[in-house]
Motif scaffolding. Structure first.
Motif, PDB file in Angstrom:
ATOM      1  N   ALA A  33      42.768 118.163  63.680  1.00 23.04           N
ATOM      2  CA  ALA A  33      42.226 118.623  62.401  1.00 23.04           C
ATOM      3  C   ALA A  33      41.584 119.988  62.585  1.00 23.04           C
ATOM      4  O   ALA A  33      41.732 120.883  61.755  1.00 23.04           O
ATOM      5  N   LEU A  34      40.905 120.134  63.700  1.00 19.86           N
ATOM      6  CA  LEU A  34      40.184 121.374  63.982  1.00 19.86           C
ATOM      7  C   LEU A  34      41.142 122.523  64.279  1.00 19.86           C
ATOM      8  O   LEU A  34      40.973 123.639  63.794  1.00 19.86           O
ATOM      9  N   LEU A  35      42.164 122.238  65.074  1.00 21.43           N
ATOM     10  CA  LEU A  35      43.037 123.300  65.577  1.00 21.43           C
ATOM     11  C   LEU A  35      44.449 123.204  65.026  1.00 21.43           C
ATOM     12  O   LEU A  35      45.344 123.920  65.467  1.00 21.43           O
ATOM     13  N   GLY A  36      44.648 122.329  64.062  1.00 20.55           N
ATOM     14  CA  GLY A  36      45.979 122.003  63.575  1.00 20.55           C
ATOM     15  C   GLY A  36      46.861 123.194  63.242  1.00 20.55           C
ATOM     16  O   GLY A  36      48.077 123.118  63.348  1.00 20.55           O
ATOM     17  N   PHE A  38      46.940 125.953  64.785  1.00 20.96           N
ATOM     18  CA  PHE A  38      47.255 126.764  65.951  1.00 20.96           C
ATOM     19  C   PHE A  38      48.013 126.002  67.018  1.00 20.96           C
ATOM     20  O   PHE A  38      48.928 126.512  67.619  1.00 20.96           O
ATOM     21  N   GLY A 113      42.006 130.250  69.996  1.00 23.59           N
ATOM     22  CA  GLY A 113      41.566 129.366  68.916  1.00 23.59           C
ATOM     23  C   GLY A 113      40.562 128.340  69.389  1.00 23.59           C
ATOM     24  O   GLY A 113      39.532 128.123  68.747  1.00 23.59           O
ATOM     25  N   PHE A 116      37.281 130.001  70.193  1.00 19.82           N
ATOM     26  CA  PHE A 116      36.615 130.394  68.948  1.00 19.82           C
ATOM     27  C   PHE A 116      35.978 129.193  68.261  1.00 19.82           C
ATOM     28  O   PHE A 116      34.885 129.282  67.713  1.00 19.82           O
ATOM     29  N   ALA A 117      36.683 128.072  68.315  1.00 18.47           N
ATOM     30  CA  ALA A 117      36.197 126.867  67.638  1.00 18.47           C
ATOM     31  C   ALA A 117      34.834 126.422  68.159  1.00 18.47           C
ATOM     32  O   ALA A 117      34.077 125.764  67.449  1.00 18.47           O
ATOM     33  N   PHE A 119      32.522 128.602  69.400  1.00 21.86           N
ATOM     34  CA  PHE A 119      31.678 129.792  69.490  1.00 21.86           C
ATOM     35  C   PHE A 119      30.216 129.491  69.206  1.00 21.86           C
ATOM     36  O   PHE A 119      29.337 130.208  69.657  1.00 21.86           O
ATOM     37  N   ARG A 120      29.976 128.450  68.453  1.00 20.62           N
ATOM     38  CA  ARG A 120      28.594 128.101  68.144  1.00 20.62           C
ATOM     39  C   ARG A 120      27.783 127.885  69.429  1.00 20.62           C
ATOM     40  O   ARG A 120      26.587 128.176  69.487  1.00 20.62           O
ATOM     41  N   ARG A 127      30.719 135.991  73.211  1.00 17.32           N
ATOM     42  CA  ARG A 127      31.502 135.998  71.972  1.00 17.32           C
ATOM     43  C   ARG A 127      32.092 137.368  71.721  1.00 17.32           C
ATOM     44  O   ARG A 127      33.279 137.534  71.455  1.00 17.32           O
TER      45      ARG A 127
END
Lengths: 222, 222
Positions: A33-36, A38, A113, A116-117, A119-120, A127
């Motif tokens: 769901a998060l990276l779908g 990519f 990807g 980046f997902a 990065f928080r 970053r």
DNA sequence: TCTGCCATGTAAGCCGTTACATGATTTT
DNA sequence: AAAATCATGTAACGGCTTACATGGCAGA
């Protein structure tokens, strides 16, 4: 045989489990769901990866089942059909280590990807370096193709041309997107007076909510 | 060990050699100029592939060196330092076979670009099916991510959100691009009265020069 | 001369996939 | 009771990359 070492899967798993304990099946759904847009992972790689991480001591089976359940109203049938995993201290360390690496392994197509997902959880400086790294990667690609195109004598057929146009535009879009993200990052955490002298630890996230667009593509040289 | 069977490389090589005979080194440059925005091949896979194609009889070493030389004014030093390859009849057959397959192997992320690059040699019907196949592939992806996003209780951090937005927009763009290509194809070779009764052989290319844009992404399910 | 590009290859291994196998639980 | 989906795994293999090894030929 897909162990946990080296690939993006390790980061994806550790990163996800850092947010909340999960079992394999749901972990995969989360990831896809998060990276779908990519990439996607299959169980055939996920479960072996989990096993590896387990033997490495980066994750452990969660003691009781009271986790990750906000949906199923009934559940908890005594028998453990689900195996819930949780990060260990070592796992958190490893995750931090992975999130700190600002190299090609962070900005290549397959991995950007995923990095980046999460990065928080990444330091502001890292970053920025990753975003810049990806940007130069894409610019190299643009340069390469553009000059190669310029050297070309024979004119190409319309399909080749259209593919080229589409590819160029897509990469250019992603570069613009990166430009905005980089600008936002810089605005949020300014370069400090005296470039590269005093380095701060972690800083707050710059809330990158004002982008346009763009999009990934693929490699170039040997 | 990268043999020639099964991958996109085989198609890429055969397709390139169909246009003009080439030696390995330049072949790779051509390919990476043509597909540079989407993927790149290394010598470590190219040369073994060439060897395989050679033993399979799909290509042969070109007899004399008077080929592919419009640049080098001097050249031709008697000694064969370059090994120029050319398609055989079998090779052309195989190429046609590859270009006729309208299945996932044609519209997945890794392969679509390569197939598209040689659309000039592809039958109109096949082109259409590939474009439509890719479109539904992307739409599945959109659906999957969108519904997964809708089911999500917890709201995501801004980076995750931005990644999602960017991914969605990119895939949507590619869908729009495909829509235009498909429309152009349909305009150029209309569906014939009596769908699926009389099938024509090859038809002229529809000159797809009026697109907007879009862009590839990646997989979804197991 | 020596740096750099042209040119051809090989060996090892990475990072996944597909296909298979199994069973519990939920929905129809 | 059947069908779908949840859930966990294994074996085999695939396609490509990296790193290595080698050498000719060009221009600074």
């Amino acid at each position: 045989m897909a162990g946990g070492r080296g690939g993006v899967l390790e980061l994806a798993v550790l990163g996800s489990l850092h947010e909340t304990p999960l079992h394999g099946y749901e972990l995969r759904k989360r990831l896809n769901a998060l990276l779908g847009m990519f990439r996607a992972f299959s169980y055939g790689s996920l479960y072996p990866c989990l096993r590896q991480l387990l033997t490495d001591g980066l994750i452990i089976e969660d003691g009781d089942a009271a986790a990750a359940n906000a949906d199923s109203p009934i559940a908890l049938p005594g028998r453990r059909s689900k195996i819930v995993y949780r990060l260990t201290a070592e796992g958190k360390e490893r995750l931090h280590e992975l999130l700190t690496q600002a190299g090609p392994s962070a900005w290549e197509d397959e991995s950007f990807g995923v990095h980046f997902a999460f990065f928080r959880h990444t330091e502001a400086e890292v970053r920025l370096r990753i975003l810049e790294g990806r940007r130069s990667r894409l610019e190299e690609r643009l340069d390469g193709v553009r000059t190669a195109l310029a050297r070309t004598r024979e004119r190409l057929d319309s399909y080749t041309l259209e593919l080229q146009r589409h590819g160029l535009e897509s990469v250019e879009r992603e570069v613009r997107w990166l430009n905005e993200l980089i600008a936002t990052e810089r605005r949020a955490s300014p370069p400090d007076e005296e470039r590269r002298s005093a380095q701060e630890g972690t800083s707050r996230a710059p809330e990158p909510g004002a982008g346009t667009t763009g999009r990934p593509a693929t490699p170039e040289d040997n």
